[in-house]
Enzyme design. Structure first.
Site, short mmCIF file in Angstrom:
data_model
loop_
_atom_site.label_atom_id
_atom_site.label_comp_id
_atom_site.label_asym_id
_atom_site.label_seq_id
_atom_site.Cartn_x
_atom_site.Cartn_y
_atom_site.Cartn_z
N HIS A 203 0.82 -1.21 0.00
CA HIS A 203 0.00 0.00 0.00
C HIS A 203 0.86 1.26 0.00
O HIS A 203 0.48 2.28 -0.58
CB HIS A 203 -0.93 -0.02 1.21
CG HIS A 203 -2.08 -0.97 1.03
ND1 HIS A 203 -2.87 -1.40 2.07
CD2 HIS A 203 -2.57 -1.56 -0.09
CE1 HIS A 203 -3.79 -2.22 1.60
NE2 HIS A 203 -3.64 -2.33 0.30
N ARG A 310 -14.33 -0.78 -12.28
CA ARG A 310 -14.28 -1.71 -11.15
C ARG A 310 -15.40 -1.36 -10.17
O ARG A 310 -15.22 -0.56 -9.25
CB ARG A 310 -12.92 -1.64 -10.47
CG ARG A 310 -11.75 -2.02 -11.39
CD ARG A 310 -10.44 -1.99 -10.60
NE ARG A 310 -9.30 -2.43 -11.39
CZ ARG A 310 -8.40 -1.63 -11.96
NH1 ARG A 310 -8.54 -0.30 -11.84
NH2 ARG A 310 -7.39 -2.11 -12.64
N GLU A 445 -9.42 -14.63 -17.19
CA GLU A 445 -8.36 -14.37 -16.22
C GLU A 445 -7.94 -15.63 -15.45
O GLU A 445 -7.19 -15.52 -14.48
CB GLU A 445 -8.77 -13.26 -15.25
CG GLU A 445 -10.14 -13.39 -14.66
CD GLU A 445 -10.57 -12.14 -13.91
OE1 GLU A 445 -9.71 -11.34 -13.49
OE2 GLU A 445 -11.80 -11.95 -13.73
N ASP A 469 -4.46 -11.60 -12.93
CA ASP A 469 -4.80 -12.92 -12.41
C ASP A 469 -4.37 -14.03 -13.37
O ASP A 469 -3.91 -15.09 -12.93
CB ASP A 469 -6.30 -13.02 -12.14
CG ASP A 469 -6.67 -12.53 -10.74
OD1 ASP A 469 -5.79 -12.57 -9.86
OD2 ASP A 469 -7.81 -12.12 -10.53
N ARG A 479 0.95 -12.93 -6.66
CA ARG A 479 1.58 -11.63 -6.93
C ARG A 479 1.70 -10.75 -5.70
O ARG A 479 2.39 -9.73 -5.74
CB ARG A 479 0.83 -10.90 -8.03
CG ARG A 479 -0.66 -10.71 -7.83
CD ARG A 479 -1.32 -10.27 -9.13
NE ARG A 479 -2.77 -10.31 -9.07
CZ ARG A 479 -3.53 -9.24 -8.94
NH1 ARG A 479 -2.98 -8.06 -8.83
NH2 ARG A 479 -4.84 -9.36 -8.90
N CYS A 516 -7.08 -5.80 -20.21
CA CYS A 516 -7.38 -4.77 -19.21
C CYS A 516 -6.51 -4.90 -17.96
O CYS A 516 -6.72 -4.18 -17.00
CB CYS A 516 -8.86 -4.80 -18.81
SG CYS A 516 -9.37 -6.30 -17.96
#
Length: 591
Positions: A203, A310, A445, A469, A479, A516
């Protein structure tokens, strides 16, 4: 202007290699942030004081919650909603009744003071996070410690982690830095950041990128604290830190920085131009967004529409789920602001690293492969249909497309479309305006969907490949796990051949295919995708101009030839080297 601490002596100069986590180049005096040691008071209390101590802990948690909400609001206004959601996990921890209950039991049973009891319980939870098999919990370990420090500071009436005022621009060197800490420093003269811990997915790294602060991680604190004394260069592009740089180092990096700024100015002039190759092949460039307010950025950066909205960001950071009307207003606002450009709305992608109140599963060992995404929606028909009705209603006044995430087989896609048909019938019966014939797409994905692409292409209106993904599942690399993150190779021939197979399946049925995931904005890979026949690339709005420049700089036929050669190679290194060599004239402008 000379930089304080610069030297012509090679003896004091130290070059350290780390992990690039936020691009850009920072040059300035070093400022060491020494780890703070908190003294956690431990004292026994009388039995009659236990309830008062529990109440004191609850007040501290409430106060910490107010601080986090204020911080989230500030980051949301200054930077964006995507970055602000970083603090949603902090708020969830503070509202976790199990943490309070465990600390309260410690206070009542062992007659410990609130600080000591809370500190003990947070350490237990931190040990559990640290020992987790997957990377999801490990990724949030620093968030847990950030929250724990905030509450302890409130209980002990400490000043928290507010940094000393930075009276002049500095490059910060630290062992670790929490998102809260970075948000406080960023308000001052922070040029760059060098850390020992934290990867690209942390983060703190996400926030640094959004704030435009160059950053490198993975630099041993022992090296920093022992050698730093004057100027420092943080190269967030190469993942390199130079302590006590020479005047030659500084001149070289100042030149590279000026070249970067010149390119940014050049890219500003591309917003009104079409993404067309030199020989006339058009490749749609779209944006990934999280909130309606990003429509302005989509337009400013010259994107042709939204390739991925999203929708889960409407659900995060709250104790209840948004209803149909609230969702409709959000989708409608974005669709109307961008009309006639297309807006592709992905249905709720809950689970994994996005926990939604009322839909989340407890104690998942591997959340990314468990109770998430379309699986959650299909088993919660009413919330799912409420979202579908909102999307269909928004489609009445804009160019809206519907997309289902994490489809693993044909049965799931058919079930999702059946719910969409039910939602459409309900709107029609009620006389509510809606899109009667909305394009419905399938996200590819997971490997099973890629293998079934021909079957899915017969029933879907379009494909969108989620490379984040798809790559981690294909390569068996979490990841979010820093121990194996270097094995997640975007240039992997396995992933590229998988994508090529999906493109061919889509071509066979005459449906368009988009990328994407993050790979769409990788310059090397974007050119490969053009050559592989991908119709649309979708990325963050700010990345659109650079990819547009690349597309306008190459020929479609040369991109096709390069793609054919790449798909015969066996290693990621060979792929990367070939693309760099073939397109060196347009990719080499970073130097």
């Amino acid at each position: 202007m000379p930089i304080a601490g610069a030297t012509d002596s090679p003896r004091s100069r130290t070059v350290l290699e780390g992990v690039p986590v936020s691009p850009g180049i920072a040059i300035g005096p070093a400022w060491l942030l020494h780890p703070r040691k908190r003294e956690i008071p431990k004292r026994s209390i009388a039995p009659g004081q236990a309830e008062a101590e529990v109440a004191r802990l609850r007040r501290a948690l409430d106060a910490a919650g107010r601080q986090v909400r204020a911080l989230r609001e500030r980051i949301g206004g200054d930077v964006g909603e995507y970055e602000a959601r970083i603090f949603d996990s902090h708020a969830l921890i503070l509202r976790d009744e199990e943490i309070l209950a465990a600390a309260a039991r410690d206070i009542r049973d062992n007659l410990h003071n609130a600080e000591h009891a809370f500190h003990r319980q947070m350490n237990v939870l931190a040990d559990r996070f640290d020992a987790a098999a997957g990377g999801f919990l490990k990724e949030h370990l620093i968030d847990l410690r950030d929250v724990a420090a905030r509450v302890i500071d409130i209980l002990t009436l400490a000043d928290g982690e507010a940094p000393p005022e930075l009276r002049h621009p500095v490059v910060l060197l630290a062992r670790a830095l929490t998102p809260s800490g970075l948000s406080q420093f960023a308000a001052g003269n922070l040029l760059g950041l060098c850390l020992e811990t934290g990867g690209k997915a942390s983060h703190t790294a996400i926030l640094a990128r959004s704030l435009g602060i160059p950053a490198v991680s993975g630099i041993p604190w022992a090296e920093l604290s022992a050698r730093a004394g004057g100027a420092v260069i943080v190269d967030g592009d190469a993942g390199r830190v130079i302590l006590n740089p020479s005047l030659r180092d500084i001149k070289e990096h100042e030149h590279r920085r000026s070249v970067r700024l010149a390119r940014e100015r050049e890219l500003e002039g591309l917003s009104g131009l079409e993404p067309v190759t030199r020989d006339g092949k058009h490749v749609a460039l779209s944006a990934n967004v999280e909130r309606p307010g990003e429509a302005e950025a989509v337009l400013r950066h010259g994107a042709g529409g939204v390739g991925l909205y999203r929708s889960e960001f409407l659900f995060l950071g709250r104790e209840d789920m948004p209803g149909e009307e609230e969702q409709y207003q959000a989708y409608k606002a974005l669709a109307e602001a961008l009309a006639p450009r297309h807006v592709t709305i992905r249905t709720l992608d809950a689970g994994g690293d996005k926990q939604i109140p009322g839909l989340q599963a407890d104690d998942e060992r591997n959340p990314h492969m468990g109770w998430r995404s379309i699986r959650v929606s299909l088993r919660n028909p009413e919330p799912f249909k409420a979202q579908l009705r909102a999307i269909l209603r928004a489609g009445a006044g804009g160019n809206v497309r519907l997309m289902f995430p994490m489809i693993t087989n044909l049965r799931e896609f058919r079930a999702a479309r059946a719910f969409a048909e039910e939602a459409r019938a309900e709107l029609a019966a009620a006389g509510v305006p809606h899109a009667a014939d909305i394009e419905t797409g399938c996200m590819i994905e997971v490997p099973s969907a890629a293998l079934l692409a021909e079957d899915l292409a017969r029933e879907a209106d379009f494909f969108s490949i989620g490379t984040n993904d798809l790559a981690q599942f294909t390569l068996a690399v979490d990841r979010a796990n820093e121990r194996v993150s270097d094995l997640l190779e975007p240039h992997s021939p396995a992933v590229l051949r998988e994508i090529q197979g999906v493109v061919q399946a889509a071509r066979g049925q005459g449906i368009p295919v988009a990328i994407c995931g993050e790979m769409a904005a990788d310059p090397d890979l974007a050119l490969l995708f053009v050559g592989m026949g991908v119709d649309e690339l979708s990325m963050s709005p700010a990345q659109v101009p650079e990819i547009k420049r690349l597309i306008r700089s190459v020929g479609y036929e040369e991109a096709r030839q390069c793609a054919r050669e790449v798909l015969r190679l066996g290693t990621a290194e060979e792929v990367h080297a070939l693309v760099k060599e073939r397109f060196k004239d347009v990719l080499g402008r970073d130097a």
